[in-house]
Design a protein around this motif. Structure first.
Motif, mmCIF file in Angstrom:
data_model
loop_
_atom_site.group_PDB
_atom_site.id
_atom_site.type_symbol
_atom_site.label_atom_id
_atom_site.label_comp_id
_atom_site.label_asym_id
_atom_site.label_seq_id
_atom_site.Cartn_x
_atom_site.Cartn_y
_atom_site.Cartn_z
ATOM 1 N N UNK A 1 0.808 -1.212 0.000
ATOM 2 C CA UNK A 1 0.000 0.000 0.000
ATOM 3 C C UNK A 1 0.846 1.269 0.000
ATOM 4 N N UNK A 2 2.113 1.162 0.367
ATOM 5 C CA UNK A 2 2.996 2.321 0.333
ATOM 6 C C UNK A 2 3.726 2.454 -0.993
ATOM 7 N N UNK A 3 3.505 1.502 -1.897
ATOM 8 C CA UNK A 3 4.234 1.505 -3.158
ATOM 9 C C UNK A 3 3.608 2.482 -4.133
ATOM 10 N N UNK A 4 4.373 3.377 -4.709
ATOM 11 C CA UNK A 4 3.806 4.307 -5.690
ATOM 12 C C UNK A 4 3.415 3.643 -6.995
ATOM 13 N N UNK A 5 3.721 2.343 -7.149
ATOM 14 C CA UNK A 5 3.391 1.653 -8.392
ATOM 15 C C UNK A 5 1.968 1.118 -8.397
ATOM 16 N N UNK A 6 1.099 1.682 -7.569
ATOM 17 C CA UNK A 6 -0.321 1.348 -7.576
ATOM 18 C C UNK A 6 -1.104 2.559 -8.064
ATOM 19 N N UNK A 7 -1.108 2.800 -9.366
ATOM 20 C CA UNK A 7 -1.758 4.006 -9.898
ATOM 21 C C UNK A 7 -3.276 3.897 -9.795
ATOM 22 N N UNK A 8 -3.952 5.032 -9.695
ATOM 23 C CA UNK A 8 -5.417 5.005 -9.610
ATOM 24 C C UNK A 8 -6.055 4.652 -10.945
ATOM 25 N N UNK A 9 -7.320 4.271 -10.867
ATOM 26 C CA UNK A 9 -8.132 3.998 -12.052
ATOM 27 C C UNK A 9 -9.074 5.187 -12.228
ATOM 28 N N UNK A 10 -8.840 5.972 -13.251
ATOM 29 C CA UNK A 10 -9.585 7.218 -13.466
ATOM 30 C C UNK A 10 -10.658 6.987 -14.523
ATOM 31 N N UNK A 11 -11.888 7.342 -14.187
ATOM 32 C CA UNK A 11 -13.019 7.234 -15.111
ATOM 33 C C UNK A 11 -13.550 8.643 -15.362
ATOM 34 N N UNK A 12 -13.578 9.047 -16.619
ATOM 35 C CA UNK A 12 -14.009 10.392 -17.006
ATOM 36 C C UNK A 12 -15.401 10.311 -17.613
ATOM 37 N N UNK A 13 -16.349 11.029 -17.026
ATOM 38 C CA UNK A 13 -17.704 11.164 -17.570
ATOM 39 C C UNK A 13 -17.756 12.504 -18.302
ATOM 40 N N UNK A 14 -17.674 12.470 -19.624
ATOM 41 C CA UNK A 14 -17.511 13.695 -20.400
ATOM 42 C C UNK A 14 -18.699 14.637 -20.288
ATOM 43 N N UNK A 15 -19.896 14.101 -20.373
ATOM 44 C CA UNK A 15 -21.113 14.942 -20.356
ATOM 45 C C UNK A 15 -22.055 14.443 -19.270
ATOM 46 N N UNK A 16 -21.828 14.883 -18.051
ATOM 47 C CA UNK A 16 -22.574 14.360 -16.903
ATOM 48 C C UNK A 16 -24.067 14.626 -17.027
ATOM 49 N N UNK A 17 -24.448 15.814 -17.520
ATOM 50 C CA UNK A 17 -25.877 16.151 -17.591
ATOM 51 C C UNK A 17 -26.657 15.193 -18.482
ATOM 52 N N UNK A 18 -26.006 14.601 -19.478
ATOM 53 C CA UNK A 18 -26.714 13.747 -20.427
ATOM 54 C C UNK A 18 -26.861 12.309 -19.939
ATOM 55 N N UNK A 19 -26.204 11.933 -18.858
ATOM 56 C CA UNK A 19 -26.302 10.561 -18.365
ATOM 57 C C UNK A 19 -27.656 10.316 -17.702
ATOM 58 N N UNK A 20 -28.089 9.082 -17.795
ATOM 59 C CA UNK A 20 -29.298 8.657 -17.089
ATOM 60 C C UNK A 20 -29.009 8.666 -15.591
ATOM 61 N N UNK A 21 -29.744 9.444 -14.789
ATOM 62 C CA UNK A 21 -29.435 9.528 -13.347
ATOM 63 C C UNK A 21 -29.457 8.172 -12.655
ATOM 64 N N UNK A 22 -30.399 7.316 -13.049
ATOM 65 C CA UNK A 22 -30.494 6.008 -12.400
ATOM 66 C C UNK A 22 -29.269 5.151 -12.702
ATOM 67 N N UNK A 23 -28.801 5.195 -13.935
ATOM 68 C CA UNK A 23 -27.605 4.436 -14.305
ATOM 69 C C UNK A 23 -26.397 4.941 -13.519
ATOM 70 N N UNK A 24 -26.280 6.241 -13.402
ATOM 71 C CA UNK A 24 -25.153 6.829 -12.681
ATOM 72 C C UNK A 24 -25.204 6.480 -11.197
ATOM 73 N N UNK A 25 -26.391 6.518 -10.621
ATOM 74 C CA UNK A 25 -26.539 6.181 -9.201
ATOM 75 C C UNK A 25 -26.143 4.731 -8.935
ATOM 76 N N UNK A 26 -26.633 3.816 -9.738
ATOM 77 C CA UNK A 26 -26.309 2.397 -9.541
ATOM 78 C C UNK A 26 -24.817 2.146 -9.701
ATOM 79 N N UNK A 27 -24.211 2.800 -10.664
ATOM 80 C CA UNK A 27 -22.781 2.596 -10.895
ATOM 81 C C UNK A 27 -21.958 3.097 -9.708
#
Length: 756
Positions: free
Chosen positions: A217-243
């Motif tokens: 857990x102290x190793x810097x070789x554990x990079x994060x997993x980044x997820x980009x939602x380009x257009x948040x307003x257009x997403x289905x709110x229910x789908x986003x909530x469940x995810x």
């Protein structure tokens, strides 16, 4: 091929079908230069103009990319710091102290309503994240994530790089597709966790025989997993909530991070997500520059500079700015508009594939790129629209026809009228002398631009400090005023100069120092001379403090008129005293600061009158100014319905098929099905009977097929004709010409009044 050879080549014991490839030469693919020179005015110098377009396009494209990087640098650097901080916090023991274990680090990126620019920003962000923070970055859009399983599938595919199976049928198809490449992966976050653990374990494996000095857990070789939602307003709110709920269960096993692209307001997150879901996110807000600030930077770096020889007329500039401010707020589209105004669009791949990608961008930009190549394409004298050395060389290579066009320019005619009689004769008869004069005029034109922009910026620095901004708040507003007429003749300019005389000494010194900084890098004799005078004025202002400190204050005389007012007096004496006070004010001697302030403002006024004249006052300005605002407005103010109606009424104009040529108001029976259906629907009333419409269509199509009108099969509705008719009607409904109606089940309602 000869008939005998054909018979020998087809002689065979068994029957068969023989194919003969045509022996004609392959169709020649036209290059960009061929497209440019096709129908080009002044073909003798079209190659030179094409090369100028190419060189200038490369320069402006490079500068545009650099500018976009500079505009996004601050916000992107902030996001990178945020991702690094969250990743470092998670890997160390203070993770639990700064955020709950179930919270997902989330960056809410406010990008504004200039949606066409967002893709470029997210692309730059993804590249920077992959280069310096983590290789695990996935970007998703709402249109490809209508359901939760689709969202999960897209994310896993872009992170893992393999086929992801959603259900049993897709799993079988995925196994067949990826049999030779990868093994299919189930659509679940547990599969992503297994992949991530295997990936990081492989990366963390050090040199054989060397022990690790710290836990995983102290190793810097554990990079994060980044997820980009380009257009948040257009997403289905229910789908986003469940995810988000699912991701919160895996946050201890998987270092997830979210980036929300928001175009409207931060409150969008609260509107889309209930508190039970939004509480699972550790949100930090990031605000990008507004689109108007972007526009100001673009104009400052790409337009208000003498680096590019081509310039825009005031009306053309106004059209482009209006389109930006009142339509799409897109800097990307504005830059494309500026680029095509300068005639460079023919060299961009965007121009080649304009119609193929017009659905992804703004259609008016495509029209601009197709229409406003006009300057370099149709103006033979644009060969002089280049840097000074090239322009002087091109003047010597002008043809007789080009010289005659120069003589017909309005600005050149005005120049000739001011010359002596013999000089006028020489200019109209002696081509060699005309070329020498043109070289001198080209030099003057380049000097004009070199001096114009620094003085414009100096004047803007002074005027933008005044209340209510008499000449505009932005430098582009002042630029438009200067392009239209002499700014020194403007009433607002005179009132602004009066306001400048009311500035305090400290304020005026600061403004003059900023003007000196603007003039400092300019390599022009006149600007260097102006800088020397301005620095002398600043030295004199600084000397005033020394003189004021050495000179003792002088007390007012007791016998002054003001002191006399304190004594008792009659009405006549009071009137006399007031007149003396008025005369003393008029004859009051100006202080040293006031004298110096007036001198500085007179110096600024002389610069404005000398260098901020409109471009129309310069001879040969037509060679480097695009002024066809009517063409710009006609193409940018698109009327899609009229264009569609014109295409359906006259398909020959677009298809260029001789069989479609008809008289006005008629459509050939060989026209496409949608054109026939459109023409028939114009002959109906408000409600159209679909069966009658189908029968009329079948009769027209039968005539196109050459069937005998007296035969029984003429006009019969066959399955193929029925299907073609249904497709044509569906296309007309999609285009908005008809709609279904509840008044009659077998009728449709007409939505148009008639043809174009």
């Amino acid at each position: 091929m000869d008939l005998a050879k054909a018979e020998m080549s087809t002689s065979s014991v068994s029957k068969g079908c023989f194919v003969f490839k045509p022996s004609a030469k392959k169709r020649k693919t036209l290059s960009l230069e061929d497209h440019f020179t096709d129908g080009c005015e002044g073909a003798e110098n079209s190659e030179i103009r094409f090369k100028l377009c190419q060189d200038l396009w490369d320069t402006i494209k490079t500068n545009t990319e650099i500018l976009q990087d500079e505009l996004n640098r601050k916000i992107l650097d902030s996001l990178l710091d945020f991702t690094r901080k969250c990743s470092s916090t998670r890997q160390h023991s203070d993770w639990a102290s700064q955020m709950r274990a179930s919270e997902i680090p989330t960056a809410a990126l406010m990008l504004g309503v200039n949606v066409p620019d967002h893709d470029m920003t997210f692309q730059s962000l993804s590249d920077l994240l992959q280069q310096s923070v983590t290789p695990h970055v996935a970007s998703v859009q709402a249109k490809e994530c209508g359901a939760l399983k689709h969202l999960m599938k897209r994310i896993l595919e872009r992170l893992i790089g393999t086929v992801v199976a959603v259900d049993d049928e897709e799993e079988e198809e995925a196994e067949q597709t990826s049999a030779q490449l990868h093994k299919s992966v189930n659509c679940s976050l547990s599969a992503l966790c297994d992949w991530y653990n295997a990936k990081t374990k492989k990366s963390n494996t050090g040199t054989p025989g060397k022990k690790r000095s710290s836990p995983v857990r102290d190793d810097p070789q554990q990079p994060p997993v980044v997820i980009i939602f380009k257009d948040l307003e257009a997403f289905n709110p229910r789908v986003l909530q469940d995810f988000i709920l699912i991701c919160s269960r895996y946050i201890e096993r998987l270092p997830l991070m979210f980036i929300f692209g928001i175009a409207t307001s931060p409150s969008t997150i609260q509107h889309m997500l209930p508190h039970s879901v939004s509480s699972l996110l550790c949100i930090e807000l990031f605000q990008s520059l507004s689109c108007t600030q972007h526009l100001a930077t673009v104009i400052d770096k790409l337009i208000l500079t003498h680096q590019f020889p081509f310039n825009l007329n005031s009306k053309v500039m106004q059209v482009l700015i209006s389109i930006f401010l009142y339509h799409d707020f897109s800097v990307r589209n504005f830059i494309k508009g500026v680029q095509v105004q300068r005639g460079f669009c023919v060299l961009d791949p965007f121009f080649v594939d304009a119609f193929q990608i017009c659905g992804k961008g703004t259609f008016c930009v495509v029209l601009v790129q197709l229409a406003l190549l006009e300057h370099f394409h149709s103006q033979p004298l644009s060969v002089l629209c280049c840097k000074k050395k090239e322009a002087l060389l091109n003047v010597t290579q002008l043809s007789q026809r080009d010289l005659e066009q120069i003589r017909q320019l309005p600005s050149f005619k005005r120049y000739v009228e001011k010359q002596e009689a013999q000089e006028q004769v020489n200019l109209f008869t002696d081509d060699t002398h005309l070329k020498e004069v043109c070289q001198k005029l080209i030099k003057n034109l380049h000097k004009y631009h070199k001096n114009y922009y620094p003085v414009l910026r100096c004047l803007h620095v002074l005027m933008s400090s005044l209340p209510r901004y008499p000449l505009g708040k932005q430098v582009r507003e002042l630029h438009l005023i200067c392009l239209e007429k002499n700014v020194s003749e403007n009433e607002d300019y005179h009132s602004a100069m009066k306001l400048l005389k009311m500035l305090a000494k400290d304020q005026l010194i600061v403004l003059l120092q900023r003007c000196a900084e603007i003039l400092q890098p300019v390599k022009s004799k006149r600007m260097k001379s102006a800088l020397v005078q301005l620095e002398d004025l600043l030295v004199k202002f600084k000397q005033l403090d020394t003189v004021a400190a050495e000179t003792p204050p002088v007390e007012d005389s007791i016998t002054s008129p003001v002191k006399d007012l304190q004594k008792k007096t009659d009405l006549f004496q009071l009137q006399k005293t007031l007149l003396e006070m008025n005369e003393s004010r008029r004859s009051k001697k100006l202080s040293p600061f006031e004298v110096l302030r007036n001198e500085a403002l007179e110096f600024i006024d002389s610069l404005v009158k000398s260098h901020l004249s409109p471009p129309e006052s310069q001879t040969l300005y037509e060679v480097c100014y695009f002024s066809s605002s009517a063409t710009v407005r006609r193409h940018l103010n698109a009327t899609p319905r009229i264009s569609i109606q014109a295409a359906l009424t006259n398909p020959y104009y677009y298809l260029q098929n001789d069989s479609l040529k008809t008289e006005d108001g008629t459509v050939s029976n060989a026209a496409p099905d949608i054109c026939i259906a459109y023409k028939l629907h114009l002959e109906c009333g408000r409600l159209i009977n679909l069966y009658d419409w189908l029968e009329a269509y079948a009769i027209v199509v039968s005539a196109a097929e050459g069937k005998n009108p007296d035969s029984d099969n003429f006009g019969r509705v066959e399955e193929v004709k029925h299907a073609r008719f249904i497709q044509a009607v569906s296309e007309l409904e999609f285009l908005g010409f008809i709609k279904s109606t509840k008044q009659k089940t077998d009728h449709v309602a007409r939505l148009t009044w008639g043809g174009c």
